[in-house]
Write a protein that holds these residues in place. Structure first.
Motif, PDB file in Angstrom:
ATOM      1  N   LYS A  99       0.836  -1.207   0.000  1.00 46.18           N
ATOM      2  CA  LYS A  99       0.000   0.000   0.000  1.00 46.18           C
ATOM      3  C   LYS A  99       0.865   1.248   0.000  1.00 46.18           C
ATOM      4  O   LYS A  99       1.765   1.401   0.820  1.00 46.18           O
ATOM      5  N   GLY A 100       0.579   2.147  -0.941  1.00 42.69           N
ATOM      6  CA  GLY A 100       1.289   3.412  -1.020  1.00 42.69           C
ATOM      7  C   GLY A 100       2.660   3.336  -1.665  1.00 42.69           C
ATOM      8  O   GLY A 100       3.360   4.335  -1.737  1.00 42.69           O
ATOM      9  N   LYS A 101       3.044   2.169  -2.146  1.00 39.49           N
ATOM     10  CA  LYS A 101       4.364   2.011  -2.767  1.00 39.49           C
ATOM     11  C   LYS A 101       4.199   1.845  -4.274  1.00 39.49           C
ATOM     12  O   LYS A 101       3.235   1.261  -4.742  1.00 39.49           O
ATOM     13  N   ASN A 102       5.157   2.346  -5.008  1.00 41.82           N
ATOM     14  CA  ASN A 102       5.167   2.203  -6.456  1.00 41.82           C
ATOM     15  C   ASN A 102       5.937   0.932  -6.814  1.00 41.82           C
ATOM     16  O   ASN A 102       7.159   0.876  -6.598  1.00 41.82           O
ATOM     17  N   PRO A 103       5.262  -0.073  -7.363  1.00 44.77           N
ATOM     18  CA  PRO A 103       5.943  -1.334  -7.689  1.00 44.77           C
ATOM     19  C   PRO A 103       7.117  -1.145  -8.649  1.00 44.77           C
ATOM     20  O   PRO A 103       8.133  -1.826  -8.524  1.00 44.77           O
ATOM     21  N   ASN A 104       6.979  -0.226  -9.597  1.00 46.96           N
ATOM     22  CA  ASN A 104       8.077   0.002 -10.550  1.00 46.96           C
ATOM     23  C   ASN A 104       9.318   0.523  -9.846  1.00 46.96           C
ATOM     24  O   ASN A 104      10.436   0.140 -10.189  1.00 46.96           O
ATOM     25  N   ASP A 105       9.130   1.401  -8.863  1.00 49.58           N
ATOM     26  CA  ASP A 105      10.272   1.906  -8.099  1.00 49.58           C
ATOM     27  C   ASP A 105      10.964   0.775  -7.342  1.00 49.58           C
ATOM     28  O   ASP A 105      12.194   0.711  -7.297  1.00 49.58           O
ATOM     29  N   LEU A 106      10.169  -0.118  -6.751  1.00 47.29           N
ATOM     30  CA  LEU A 106      10.748  -1.243  -6.013  1.00 47.29           C
ATOM     31  C   LEU A 106      11.522  -2.173  -6.940  1.00 47.29           C
ATOM     32  O   LEU A 106      12.614  -2.638  -6.604  1.00 47.29           O
ATOM     33  N   ILE A 107      10.975  -2.431  -8.114  1.00 45.70           N
ATOM     34  CA  ILE A 107      11.649  -3.303  -9.078  1.00 45.70           C
ATOM     35  C   ILE A 107      12.952  -2.662  -9.539  1.00 45.70           C
ATOM     36  O   ILE A 107      13.995  -3.323  -9.592  1.00 45.70           O
ATOM     37  N   ASN A 108      12.895  -1.373  -9.865  1.00 45.57           N
ATOM     38  CA  ASN A 108      14.113  -0.674 -10.299  1.00 45.57           C
ATOM     39  C   ASN A 108      15.183  -0.703  -9.213  1.00 45.57           C
ATOM     40  O   ASN A 108      16.377  -0.850  -9.506  1.00 45.57           O
TER      41      ASN A 108
END
Length: 73
Positions: free
Chosen positions: A30-39
């Motif tokens: 919640k509230g996190k950008n999955p693309n940012d985490l993957i990058n």
């Protein structure tokens, strides 16, 4: 007990049911950008391009499985 029910969260096995684990995952995201985490994982070397491509392929396959449920309330 139905084995499918058991496999998909109907019982709390050793690691908890899949549905329970998915619920926990959704709460954590919640509230996190999955693309940012993957990058971030790629830049830290925790995930390589081959692994990323495998996951993308698997996600596309699973999307087809869950497509009938999109939009259900």
């Amino acid at each position: 007990m139905n084995p499918l029910f058991k496999q998909y969260g109907g019982s709390q096995g050793q690691n908890g049911g899949i549905l329970q684990q998915f619920g926990q995952f959704m709460e954590q995201m919640k509230g996190k950008n999955p693309n940012d985490l993957i990058n971030q994982l790629v830049s830290e070397g925790k995930v390589n391009e081959d692994q990323l491509n495998q996951v993308k392929t698997r996600a596309q396959q699973m999307q087809g499985i869950f497509k009938p449920f999109f939009g259900m309330k």
